[in-house]
Design a protein around this motif. Sequence first.
Motif, PDB file in Angstrom:
ATOM      1  N   LEU A 190      -3.302  11.993   9.050  1.00 39.70           N
ATOM      2  CA  LEU A 190      -4.733  11.740   8.260  1.00 39.70           C
ATOM      3  C   LEU A 190      -4.092  12.029   6.941  1.00 39.70           C
ATOM      4  N   GLN A 191      -3.250  12.750   6.440  1.00 42.29           N
ATOM      5  CA  GLN A 191      -2.703  12.867   5.196  1.00 42.29           C
ATOM      6  C   GLN A 191      -2.452  11.684   4.326  1.00 42.29           C
ATOM      7  N   PRO A 192      -3.113  11.467   3.395  1.00 45.35           N
ATOM      8  CA  PRO A 192      -2.941  10.473   2.402  1.00 45.35           C
ATOM      9  C   PRO A 192      -1.441  10.262   2.318  1.00 45.35           C
ATOM     10  N   GLY A 193      -0.753   9.004   2.319  1.00 43.10           N
ATOM     11  CA  GLY A 193       0.860   9.123   1.992  1.00 43.10           C
ATOM     12  C   GLY A 193       1.640   9.288   3.284  1.00 43.10           C
ATOM     13  N   ALA A 225       9.307  -3.117   4.209  1.00 44.04           N
ATOM     14  CA  ALA A 225       9.540  -4.177   3.413  1.00 44.04           C
ATOM     15  C   ALA A 225       8.693  -5.302   3.698  1.00 44.04           C
ATOM     16  N   LEU A 226       7.834  -5.257   4.788  1.00 47.98           N
ATOM     17  CA  LEU A 226       6.598  -6.069   4.865  1.00 47.98           C
ATOM     18  C   LEU A 226       5.521  -5.935   4.078  1.00 47.98           C
ATOM     19  N   GLY A 227       5.380  -4.489   3.595  1.00 50.37           N
ATOM     20  CA  GLY A 227       4.265  -4.070   2.703  1.00 50.37           C
ATOM     21  C   GLY A 227       3.152  -3.108   3.359  1.00 50.37           C
ATOM     22  N   PHE A 228       3.570  -2.638   4.420  1.00 45.43           N
ATOM     23  CA  PHE A 228       2.913  -1.453   5.310  1.00 45.43           C
ATOM     24  C   PHE A 228       3.495  -0.300   5.116  1.00 45.43           C
ATOM     25  N   GLY A 229       2.853   0.696   5.547  1.00 50.72           N
ATOM     26  CA  GLY A 229       3.520   2.126   5.520  1.00 50.72           C
ATOM     27  C   GLY A 229       3.139   3.001   4.256  1.00 50.72           C
ATOM     28  N   ALA A 230       2.115   2.695   3.620  1.00 45.63           N
ATOM     29  CA  ALA A 230       1.650   3.268   2.349  1.00 45.63           C
ATOM     30  C   ALA A 230       1.227   4.762   3.216  1.00 45.63           C
ATOM     31  N   GLY A 231       0.772   4.955   4.317  1.00 47.42           N
ATOM     32  CA  GLY A 231       0.244   5.976   4.929  1.00 47.42           C
ATOM     33  C   GLY A 231      -1.355   6.218   4.479  1.00 47.42           C
ATOM     34  N   MET A 232      -1.891   4.878   4.213  1.00 46.06           N
ATOM     35  CA  MET A 232      -3.497   4.991   3.756  1.00 46.06           C
ATOM     36  C   MET A 232      -4.281   4.353   4.730  1.00 46.06           C
ATOM     37  N   GLY A 233      -3.875   3.765   5.980  1.00 48.77           N
ATOM     38  CA  GLY A 233      -4.713   3.212   6.832  1.00 48.77           C
ATOM     39  C   GLY A 233      -5.789   3.922   7.527  1.00 48.77           C
ATOM     40  N   LEU A 234      -5.311   5.218   7.852  1.00 47.22           N
ATOM     41  CA  LEU A 234      -6.451   6.080   8.283  1.00 47.22           C
ATOM     42  C   LEU A 234      -7.393   6.590   7.472  1.00 47.22           C
TER      43      LEU A 234
END
Length: 140
Positions: free
Chosen positions: A90-93, A103-112
């Motif tokens: 749950l931690q941002p990032g 590389a596909l643009g996901f994985g910022a760690g912001m979804g949750l």
Amino acid sequence: MREQVLLQSKIAQGDFSRGGETSSNLKEALRKLGIKLTISRRVTIVTYEMEMNIIIHSLGGQITVYISSEQIRVVAEDLGPGIADVERALQPGYSTADDYVRALGFGAGMGLNNIKHYSDHFTIETEEGKGTTFTAIINF
Ligand SMILES: Nc1ncnc2c1ncn2[C@@H]1O[C@H](COP(=O)(O)OP(=O)(O)OP(=O)(O)O)[C@@H](O)[C@H]1O
Ligand SMILES: [Mg+2]
């Protein structure tokens, strides 16, 4: 209105070609029902984040959306691997996404965090090796 199933969709691991399909079908279903855009946008964002998490992080699962006169409830259930440390997730990032996914643009760690922000109630049930269930409620 008693709670009823508005949409149910199976989602396969790694199926980026269908990423966003469930949430966009849902958006259309909500539009047809005449649901306000302010509500529809929140529900769609929440569903999109859950959908992508199933594709990226799980072994596959499904999303079910329920609607009643009081609320919309989005439930994402998957078959594993579960989340070892929910607080950390749950931690941002924070993200375990690999280079391919980034590389596909996901994985910022912001979804949750997005799900938490756009829902009125958000719960995570998870068991390592068994799977994860995300439930988000958006009130009318
Ligand atoms: N369904 C899931 N099964 C297992 N782990 C998950 C699941 N959903 C999320 N996680 C874990 O929680 C972390 C944080 O998820 P979150 O959605 O916030 O970020 P992300 O998916 O990594 O990046 P973003 O959503 O910004 O593209 C993930 O990196 C992953 O480790
Ligand atoms: Mg995510």
